[in-house]
Write an enzyme that holds these catalytic residues in place. Structure first.
Site, PDB file in Angstrom:
ATOM      1  CG  HIS A 165      -7.472  -2.390  10.674  1.00 21.66           C
ATOM      2  ND1 HIS A 165      -6.078  -1.711  10.774  1.00 21.66           N
ATOM      3  CD2 HIS A 165      -7.313  -3.095  10.006  1.00 21.66           C
ATOM      4  CE1 HIS A 165      -5.195  -2.393  10.130  1.00 21.66           C
ATOM      5  NE2 HIS A 165      -6.090  -3.548   9.693  1.00 21.66           N
ATOM      6  CG  PHE A 207       2.105 -16.700  18.997  1.00 19.33           C
ATOM      7  CD1 PHE A 207       1.495 -16.441  17.680  1.00 19.33           C
ATOM      8  CD2 PHE A 207       3.320 -16.384  19.477  1.00 19.33           C
ATOM      9  CE1 PHE A 207       2.450 -15.634  17.140  1.00 19.33           C
ATOM     10  CE2 PHE A 207       4.033 -15.427  18.791  1.00 19.33           C
ATOM     11  CZ  PHE A 207       3.834 -15.278  17.396  1.00 19.33           C
ATOM     12  N   GLY A 208      -1.279 -18.699  21.170  1.00 18.83           N
ATOM     13  CA  GLY A 208      -2.266 -19.472  21.854  1.00 18.83           C
ATOM     14  C   GLY A 208      -2.654 -19.071  23.254  1.00 18.83           C
ATOM     15  CB  SER A 242      -0.759  -3.188   9.308  1.00 23.19           C
ATOM     16  OG  SER A 242      -1.688  -2.578   8.710  1.00 23.19           O
ATOM     17  NE  ARG A 279      -2.439  -0.908   3.689  1.00 25.96           N
ATOM     18  CZ  ARG A 279      -1.925  -0.349   4.516  1.00 25.96           C
ATOM     19  NH1 ARG A 279      -2.196   1.094   4.504  1.00 25.96           N
ATOM     20  NH2 ARG A 279      -1.277  -0.468   5.631  1.00 25.96           N
ATOM     21  CE  LYS A 326      -6.157  -3.390   4.951  1.00 26.11           C
ATOM     22  NZ  LYS A 326      -6.455  -3.607   6.382  1.00 26.11           N
ATOM     23  CE1 TYR A 341       0.518  -5.968  -2.024  1.00 27.25           C
ATOM     24  CE2 TYR A 341      -0.573  -4.309  -1.207  1.00 27.25           C
ATOM     25  CZ  TYR A 341      -0.093  -5.419  -1.047  1.00 27.25           C
ATOM     26  OH  TYR A 341       0.038  -6.021   0.160  1.00 27.25           O
ATOM     27  N   GLY A 342      -2.578  -5.757  -4.432  1.00 23.94           N
ATOM     28  CA  GLY A 342      -3.917  -6.142  -3.403  1.00 23.94           C
ATOM     29  C   GLY A 342      -4.459  -4.801  -2.888  1.00 23.94           C
ATOM     30  N   GLY A 343      -3.731  -4.258  -1.948  1.00 26.39           N
ATOM     31  CA  GLY A 343      -4.260  -3.342  -0.932  1.00 26.39           C
ATOM     32  C   GLY A 343      -4.506  -2.146  -1.672  1.00 26.39           C
ATOM     33  NE  ARG A 371       4.701  -5.793  15.847  1.00 24.66           N
ATOM     34  CZ  ARG A 371       5.191  -6.881  16.125  1.00 24.66           C
ATOM     35  NH1 ARG A 371       6.377  -7.200  16.818  1.00 24.66           N
ATOM     36  NH2 ARG A 371       4.727  -8.044  15.267  1.00 24.66           N
ATOM     37  CG  ASN A 417      -0.237 -14.690  14.324  1.00 24.97           C
ATOM     38  OD1 ASN A 417       0.047 -15.639  14.255  1.00 24.97           O
ATOM     39  ND2 ASN A 417       0.135 -13.809  13.601  1.00 24.97           N
ATOM     40  CB  CYS A 455       0.283  -5.401  16.131  1.00 18.18           C
ATOM     41  SG  CYS A 455       1.242  -3.952  15.744  1.00 18.18           S
ATOM     42  CG  ASP A 499      -7.464  -6.711   7.756  1.00 18.22           C
ATOM     43  OD1 ASP A 499      -6.575  -6.271   8.657  1.00 18.22           O
ATOM     44  OD2 ASP A 499      -7.906  -6.046   6.771  1.00 18.22           O
ATOM     45  CB  SER A 536       4.987 -12.318  -0.645  1.00 17.00           C
ATOM     46  OG  SER A 536       5.406 -13.150   0.530  1.00 17.00           O
ATOM     47  NE  ARG A 537      -0.079  -8.471   2.401  1.00 14.08           N
ATOM     48  CZ  ARG A 537      -0.683  -7.930   3.525  1.00 14.08           C
ATOM     49  NH1 ARG A 537      -1.544  -8.409   3.715  1.00 14.08           N
ATOM     50  NH2 ARG A 537      -0.040  -6.576   3.993  1.00 14.08           N
TER      51      ARG A 537
HETATM   52  P1  GTP Z   1      -2.648  -6.572   8.849  1.00 14.89           P
HETATM   53  O1  GTP Z   1      -3.129  -7.904   8.281  1.00 14.89           O
HETATM   54  O2  GTP Z   1      -1.714  -6.126   8.090  1.00 14.89           O
HETATM   55  O3  GTP Z   1      -3.651  -5.691   9.087  1.00 14.89           O
HETATM   56  O4  GTP Z   1      -1.905  -7.129  10.241  1.00 14.89           O
HETATM   57  P2  GTP Z   1      -2.178  -7.969  11.345  1.00 14.89           P
HETATM   58  O5  GTP Z   1      -2.568  -7.467  12.629  1.00 14.89           O
HETATM   59  O6  GTP Z   1      -2.979  -9.397  10.853  1.00 14.89           O
HETATM   60  O7  GTP Z   1      -0.812  -8.817  11.648  1.00 14.89           O
HETATM   61  P3  GTP Z   1      -0.011  -9.975  11.228  1.00 14.89           P
HETATM   62  O8  GTP Z   1      -0.731 -11.104  11.480  1.00 14.89           O
HETATM   63  O9  GTP Z   1       0.445  -9.999   9.956  1.00 14.89           O
HETATM   64  O10 GTP Z   1       1.034  -9.872  12.217  1.00 14.89           O
HETATM   65  C1  GTP Z   1       1.782 -10.905  12.634  1.00 14.89           C
HETATM   66  C2  GTP Z   1       3.096 -10.372  13.394  1.00 14.89           C
HETATM   67  O11 GTP Z   1       2.704 -10.136  14.622  1.00 14.89           O
HETATM   68  C3  GTP Z   1       4.002 -11.441  13.201  1.00 14.89           C
HETATM   69  O12 GTP Z   1       5.388 -11.205  13.057  1.00 14.89           O
HETATM   70  C4  GTP Z   1       3.852 -12.335  14.504  1.00 14.89           C
HETATM   71  O13 GTP Z   1       4.949 -13.152  14.729  1.00 14.89           O
HETATM   72  C5  GTP Z   1       3.612 -11.346  15.458  1.00 14.89           C
HETATM   73  N1  GTP Z   1       2.731 -11.985  16.544  1.00 14.89           N
HETATM   74  C6  GTP Z   1       1.521 -12.283  16.410  1.00 14.89           C
HETATM   75  N2  GTP Z   1       0.934 -12.402  17.631  1.00 14.89           N
HETATM   76  C7  GTP Z   1       2.121 -12.511  18.543  1.00 14.89           C
HETATM   77  C8  GTP Z   1       1.937 -12.541  19.921  1.00 14.89           C
HETATM   78  O14 GTP Z   1       0.975 -13.088  20.501  1.00 14.89           O
HETATM   79  N3  GTP Z   1       3.215 -12.418  20.479  1.00 14.89           N
HETATM   80  C9  GTP Z   1       4.282 -11.971  19.732  1.00 14.89           C
HETATM   81  N4  GTP Z   1       5.286 -11.694  20.228  1.00 14.89           N
HETATM   82  N5  GTP Z   1       4.075 -11.768  18.589  1.00 14.89           N
HETATM   83  C10 GTP Z   1       3.099 -12.161  17.880  1.00 14.89           C
HETATM   84 MN    MN Z   2      -4.053  -9.834   8.941  1.00 16.10          MN
HETATM   85 MN    MN Z   3      -5.227  -4.883   7.968  1.00 18.62          MN
END
Ligand code: GTP
Ligand code: MN
Ligand code: MN
Length: 591
Positions: free
Chosen positions: A226, A499-500, A248, A69, A206, A197-199, A405, A254, A250, A277, A373-374
């Site tokens: 968002h 994560f989990g 984005s 973007r 968006k 490009y996608g975005g 972050r 996940n 963050c 998203d 890359s997507r």
């Molecule tokens: P957009 O789709 O661009 O809006 O972003 P998004 O918020 O979906 O973020 P995305 O999933 O692309 O970002 C993932 C990044 O965050 C990767 O680098 C992961 O390793 C990191 N991440 C996700 N969850 C965690 C977590 O719980 N702890 C840590 N330390 N890193 C995390």
């Molecule tokens: Mn995402």
């Molecule tokens: Mn997003």
């Protein structure tokens, strides 16, 4: 496909402008899409991947100068500059139309104009909205037909209505100097030129679902955010929903697809994905806030996605997916990206198309896949897709969560003191630069509600809209929280496993919503008692947990100073309620 006069008139006007050889309406049928895939493979626009390993999957690469973007070339073209506000780039709509039409004029010559009618949200849902995108790119057609619901059924639902969003995309010659992504919120119009490009070109995402929709939402009394949407099912089978806004990169995707820790799984906890998203939210008949995911696919960052970090996302990409700018394994015609696994292909094609020896190429400090890359994957592939995904009424939202972050200062989780205090917390969301990135260390880049690049109008008015939604929802409003998975130790390592294990934090949040657990009142809001975060099965000491739950008033006094500085941007558009929240924070941290 339609007798809608406003659509037909606009297409006539655009046809005269861009001068296509022919017009093809996208009806949403599999036969039509399959013919387009075949055509794109014949012309080299796409490559058909190994259909045994990746059925229905295709590969595409964009121009090397067209991979992300472009915020400085993204314009909000409201009649008054003031209405775009201090956080957007603005251009006068008449001047913008002229500039864009000059670029678009004749640009479809020798090409086909594809007309894509699409619905953001389940077709016919009271929370859904309709758009029509014109494009000269088959890649855009195929991506849009994954990311949104397209075709005849959309036109049938729209009928004669004029409530639809115009979108013109012209690939042109992909010249970055003439690349513009323009939103005309007062005209329900989007024009995107010189990008593929996608975005920048999947105009439903968006451009519509956030920039145009945020403006519509303010005028019509709903919210376009968002945010991911997920459901947590407890062992009794009850599902509660939360929405979360993180900037984005963050971790929305996940969190939306997380796998519960073993102990939780054993007890019967489940996590269901509604969206990763974007969330559109409206007050429902019972007075609560309901959310839909307006999208129908995931447009996710590939690098970093693997069976450990996000198995549900990876599984979602194993069929019917378009990969853009990843690397190819030429031995078996599959795809690869950094950290997919530990075995980069030896016989590889890097993202720009050069044949290389993968391991050697990486050892020389190169990347095989572009970092942005997507994959474009259908939501239907997601193993943990919520059964409510297609529910036209959406899902009731118990909690709204903000986060960014922050290596320091911001605790693992805290609850706002009130709705307005929650809006304040959202408005100061941001990420802090660390030593890992170039530039000054410890500078907070504010990204209010993670909407900085996506709010289609004055951010001060957007804050005010949030305050007003709180008044409308009253005591049925979701509770507002803030999380921070990113606190680091002296060595710069993340302290919280994340994560989990973030489910442990969500569990506390949902208990708070039900009044099932106490909390400690601090200067910034309510923080968990350490014993109320379940650490069972985790090698993590209560002492460490306490360290990331602690609120340091001296640090927050500094934070308040930073917020005061940031708020200056908004001048007298800053709602008095947020000014009052800032004063409240200052007096509490200095007490
Ligand atoms: P957009 O789709 O661009 O809006 O972003 P998004 O918020 O979906 O973020 P995305 O999933 O692309 O970002 C993932 C990044 O965050 C990767 O680098 C992961 O390793 C990191 N991440 C996700 N969850 C965690 C977590 O719980 N702890 C840590 N330390 N890193 C995390
Ligand atoms: Mn995402
Ligand atoms: Mn997003």
């Amino acid at each position: 496909m339609t007798n809608n006069k406003t659509i037909l008139a606009w297409i006539d006007e655009m046809k005269a402008l861009v001068n296509p050889d022919q017009i093809v309406w996208i009806d949403g049928s599999e036969e039509q899409l399959e013919a387009l895939r075949k055509e794109a493979c014949e012309s080299g626009e796409m490559i058909k991947l190994n259909q045994e390993k990746l059925p229905g999957c295709y590969y595409h690469r964009t121009a090397p100068n067209d991979v992300a973007r472009v915020e400085d070339r993204t314009l909000i073209c409201s009649r008054k500059e003031e209405d775009a506000g201090p956080t957007n780039h603005w251009k006068d709509p008449q001047e913008a139309y002229k500039m864009l039409y000059d670029i678009a004029r004749g640009s479809y010559k020798g090409r086909t104009m594809y007309v894509i009618p699409y619905s953001m949200g389940p077709v016919g849902s009271p929370l859904a909205k309709i758009g029509v995108e014109l494009t000269d790119s088959i890649y855009v057609v195929l991506n849009m037909s994954i990311m949104t619901r397209v075709g005849q059924k959309v036109m049938d639902v729209l009928g004669d209505s004029n409530d639809w969003v115009r979108g013109l995309h012209c690939k042109c010659d992909v010249d970055p100097e003439k690349r513009w992504i323009c939103q005309f919120p007062e005209d329900n119009t989007i024009i995107s030129v010189n990008s593929a490009y996608g975005g920048n070109v999947l105009l439903g995402k968006k451009c519509f679902a956030l920039r145009i929709a945020s403006y519509q939402a303010k005028n019509e009394g709903w919210m376009a955010e968002h945010m991911l949407i997920l459901g947590v099912e407890n062992p009794k089978g009850e599902v509660k929903y939360v929405c979360a806004a993180f900037p984005s990169a963050c971790g929305k995707t996940n969190l939306a697809m997380m796998i519960p820790p073993e102990g939780y799984k054993a007890k019967g906890y489940k996590v269901w994905t509604v969206g990763d998203d974007i969330a559109w939210m409206r007050k429902g008949e019972d007075g609560r806030l309901y959310a839909i995911n307006p999208e129908n696919g995931f447009f996710g960052v590939a690098p970093g996605t693997n069976m450990k970090s996000n198995p549900n996302a990876l599984i979602s990409t194993q069929k019917g997916t378009i990969f853009t700018n990843v690397a190819r394994n030429l031995d078996d015609n599959t795809v690869w990206w950094e950290s997919l696994d530990k075995n980069p292909p030896v016989n590889a094609e890097e993202w720009k198309g050069a044949k290389v020896n993968g391991p050697e190429y990486i050892a020389e400090g190169n990347k095989l896949a572009h970092p942005n890359s997507r994959f474009t994957a259908p939501t239907a592939n997601c193993p943990c897709l919520s059964s409510e995904f297609e529910n036209p009424k959406g899902v009731p939202v118990s909690a709204i969560i903000f986060g960014g972050r922050r290596p320091d200062t911001v605790p693992l989780v805290y609850q706002s003191r009130s709705w307005n205090n929650g809006v304040f917390i959202g408005s100061i969301t941001g990420s802090e630069t660390t030593a890992a990135a170039a530039g000054a260390v410890g500078v907070v880049r504010r990204d209010p509600m993670a909407m900085l690049p996506f709010c289609g109008y004055h951010m001060g008015d957007y804050f005010k809209h949030w305050i007003e939604m709180g008044e409308v929802l009253g005591d049925k409003a979701p509770k507002i929280f803030n999380v921070n998975w990113f606190r680091v130790d002296e060595d710069g390592h993340f302290i919280w496993p994340g994560f989990g294990d973030n489910l442990r934090v969500l569990e506390w949040i949902l208990k708070r919503c039900d009044g099932e657990v106490d909390a400690v009142e601090t200067a910034i809001g309510y923080v968990p008692k350490a014993e109320d975060i379940n650490l069972e099965g985790l090698d993590f000491s209560v002492e460490t947990l306490k360290s990331i739950l602690a609120v340091d008033n001296a640090k927050w006094a500094k934070e308040a100073t930073g917020v005061e500085e940031f708020y200056k941007k908004f001048g007298d558009k800053l709602p008095a309620e947020l000014r009052a929240e800032l004063e409240g924070l200052k007096s509490r941290v200095n007490a």
